[in-house]
Design a protein around this motif. Sequence first.
Motif, mmCIF file in Angstrom:
data_model
loop_
_atom_site.group_PDB
_atom_site.id
_atom_site.type_symbol
_atom_site.label_atom_id
_atom_site.label_comp_id
_atom_site.label_asym_id
_atom_site.label_seq_id
_atom_site.Cartn_x
_atom_site.Cartn_y
_atom_site.Cartn_z
ATOM 1 N N UNK B 122 0.836 -1.207 0.000
ATOM 2 C CA UNK B 122 0.000 0.000 0.000
ATOM 3 C C UNK B 122 0.866 1.251 0.000
ATOM 4 N N UNK B 123 1.656 1.389 -1.039
ATOM 5 C CA UNK B 123 2.583 2.511 -1.149
ATOM 6 C C UNK B 123 2.534 3.012 -2.590
ATOM 7 N N UNK B 124 3.281 4.084 -2.838
ATOM 8 C CA UNK B 124 3.329 4.593 -4.208
ATOM 9 C C UNK B 124 4.109 3.617 -5.085
ATOM 10 N N UNK B 125 3.964 3.808 -6.392
ATOM 11 C CA UNK B 125 4.689 2.969 -7.339
ATOM 12 C C UNK B 125 6.188 3.038 -7.045
ATOM 13 N N UNK B 126 6.678 4.270 -6.835
ATOM 14 C CA UNK B 126 8.104 4.446 -6.558
ATOM 15 C C UNK B 126 8.513 3.677 -5.310
ATOM 16 N N UNK B 127 7.748 3.864 -4.233
ATOM 17 C CA UNK B 127 8.127 3.236 -2.960
ATOM 18 C C UNK B 127 8.003 1.717 -3.019
ATOM 19 N N UNK B 128 7.077 1.209 -3.835
ATOM 20 C CA UNK B 128 6.985 -0.233 -4.014
ATOM 21 C C UNK B 128 8.298 -0.803 -4.528
ATOM 22 N N UNK B 129 8.837 -0.135 -5.548
ATOM 23 C CA UNK B 129 10.075 -0.645 -6.151
ATOM 24 C C UNK B 129 11.260 -0.367 -5.238
ATOM 25 N N UNK B 130 11.207 0.789 -4.549
ATOM 26 C CA UNK B 130 12.339 1.161 -3.689
ATOM 27 C C UNK B 130 12.393 0.312 -2.421
ATOM 28 N N UNK B 158 8.334 1.054 -17.238
ATOM 29 C CA UNK B 158 8.745 2.453 -17.071
ATOM 30 C C UNK B 158 7.910 3.414 -17.910
ATOM 31 N N UNK B 159 7.731 3.078 -19.194
ATOM 32 C CA UNK B 159 7.026 4.018 -20.075
ATOM 33 C C UNK B 159 5.581 4.252 -19.630
ATOM 34 N N UNK B 160 4.988 3.222 -19.013
ATOM 35 C CA UNK B 160 3.599 3.373 -18.592
ATOM 36 C C UNK B 160 3.450 4.141 -17.290
ATOM 37 N N UNK B 161 4.478 4.140 -16.460
ATOM 38 C CA UNK B 161 4.293 4.742 -15.128
ATOM 39 C C UNK B 161 5.223 5.916 -14.845
ATOM 40 N N UNK B 162 6.072 6.295 -15.805
ATOM 41 C CA UNK B 162 7.096 7.290 -15.461
ATOM 42 C C UNK B 162 6.489 8.619 -15.003
ATOM 43 N N UNK B 163 5.264 8.927 -15.445
ATOM 44 C CA UNK B 163 4.646 10.189 -15.046
ATOM 45 C C UNK B 163 3.742 10.040 -13.829
ATOM 46 N N UNK B 164 3.641 8.846 -13.293
ATOM 47 C CA UNK B 164 2.728 8.645 -12.156
ATOM 48 C C UNK B 164 3.371 7.822 -11.056
ATOM 49 N N UNK B 165 4.664 8.061 -10.831
ATOM 50 C CA UNK B 165 5.393 7.289 -9.817
ATOM 51 C C UNK B 165 4.841 7.528 -8.417
ATOM 52 N N UNK B 166 4.136 8.677 -8.234
ATOM 53 C CA UNK B 166 3.604 9.003 -6.911
ATOM 54 C C UNK B 166 2.241 8.401 -6.642
ATOM 55 N N UNK B 167 1.684 7.711 -7.644
ATOM 56 C CA UNK B 167 0.368 7.100 -7.417
ATOM 57 C C UNK B 167 0.501 5.772 -6.680
ATOM 58 N N UNK B 168 -0.596 5.350 -6.071
ATOM 59 C CA UNK B 168 -0.577 4.068 -5.364
ATOM 60 C C UNK B 168 -0.420 2.913 -6.360
ATOM 61 N N UNK B 169 0.369 1.919 -5.965
ATOM 62 C CA UNK B 169 0.569 0.756 -6.819
ATOM 63 C C UNK B 169 -0.738 0.041 -7.128
#
Lengths: 308, 275
Positions: B122-130, B158-169
């Motif tokens: 339950x984290x952002x896309x970025x934090x999921x990967x990080x 990457x191409x699908x999410x690069x502009x929405x890394x802050x959204x929830x996974x």
Amino acid sequence: MTISLPVTVSPRLSKKASRHLKERFIEFLLFGAAAISVFTTVAIVYVLVKESWNFFQHVPLSDFLFDTQWTPLFDDAHYGIMVLLSGTLTSSAVALVIAIPLGTIIAIYLSEFASFRVREIAKPFLELLGGVPTIVYGYFALTLLTPVLQILFPDLPGFSLLSAGLVMGIMIIPYVSSLSEDAMRAVPMSLREGSYAMGATRFQTAVKVVMPAATSGIASAYILGISRAVGETMILAVAAGMQPNLTFNPTEPGATITSYIVQVALGDLPHGSIGYQTIFAAGLTLMLMTLVFNLIGAWLRKKYREVY
Amino acid sequence: MLKPVTLVTPVTASAPGDDVAPVLKAEVKALDFYYGSFHALKGVNMPVYDRKVTSLIGPSGCGKSTLLRCFNRMHDLYPGNRYAGGGIVLQPDNTNLLSDDVDPIEVRMRISMVFQKPNPFPKTIFENVAYSLRVRGMRNKSELEDRVQSALKGAALWNEVKDRLGELGANLSGGQQQRLCIARALASDPELILFDEPTSALDPIATASIEELVMELKERVSILIVTHNMQQAARISDYAGYMYMGELIEFGVTDQIFIKPQKKATEDYITGRFG
């Protein structure tokens, strides 16, 4: 194209009047049960608002909100609710400083670390803590905790918001821990496995994955704890002194909204006097506070609803 | 006590399109495993080759997921599970992963996993990967950003999410969520990734993209995959093992297993006469 449909219904398929009536009757019973709670709430609000309205005919709202004294029973009467509010907020703050961290830690332990056996033994004890009558907690504060605190702080008076608040915190721990634990245990195992599979420790999993996933439930637990603290009466009536006192210093005695209401309700003030009506204004204030907390709780639940 | 090891198929068999002999990444040796009193794995011997896709097939309850979950010590999380003999030797360390002296957390840092159902945190896309980097103590923001970006690129997301890394996974579609979980597994640069039926909760189009991804990933990482879908095993794996009732019945180069199985049981399963 028209199709012909039979218009008669065979006896085996026809509607039964008795079944229909029975269903209606059951529905009526269920509706009645639900209506009682709605009716009670409406009635309480009606009484509070009506009596408070009478009260505010005599006391301007500005005095009620901004006066710094609460002396409704004196000749020189003052009606500053701030005085009681300060007692409520101070004792609640003391209680929550105890209950929220401890309740959360207990929930993390029971949900993520404790073995099945430990949990089965610890939980009934914790629930027992919530089942102790609050008057017993009040005497516990007065006769045991206050003397102990007086060893540490020799200047502490016999009645204090600190002592009452600390015991109130202990009373609230089970509410916070039990609801938080339920919320955390409801987090699916697949999320925990995902976290462990990334090389996380149990503590990292608990704090970084399970707790965020359970945010809405944990927030509800905190809000319930706050409501319990704000509404708690007996502990404060017994151990905090019932002396209206505008202070945010927990080592002083003080009266809270609830303990003031007890004091007046048990006294022999004539019905309809302004002194008597103060308790409705105080009660309305308390209800509005709890309402605000409930709204915050509902908003938090919506914002952080389970997303797994 | 290790039982004498006998590999079911000669390891010299080489994968299609490969001239050099495969290098061992890990080797299951005479592994026995119990869930309580249930003997779930019985003397399993199997190699996993470096930068190859190895698939495990077999009917439900045959022990293939159990075997997979031994590799990252997932069984340690639940009481009553027992590694009862044998082990899994990881190369190049030449260390038995299941030894009591091995820290399961260290194992999981090197052997990552992708689950059956996408399970983004339950984290952002970025934090999921990080996440896998953060639990290793990485704090440097620019380094995290670089690693997250390359993991998302590696997972073809990457191409699908690069502009929405802050959204929830959880806002992503099912297939995207599974690729997010692959990115999460890739971020820490594991040596081996375990896939537990990674496409069984996905539609055919998402499945195709995951399969394509798995075949790309073997350039850089060894892969062990459990699948219910035999066509999938045939399409993407270099080696395949057929399991039944807790035993590895046959193991070999995928084409051999599917075209010319040595054992009757394998042939019956693959041709659909059983299972």
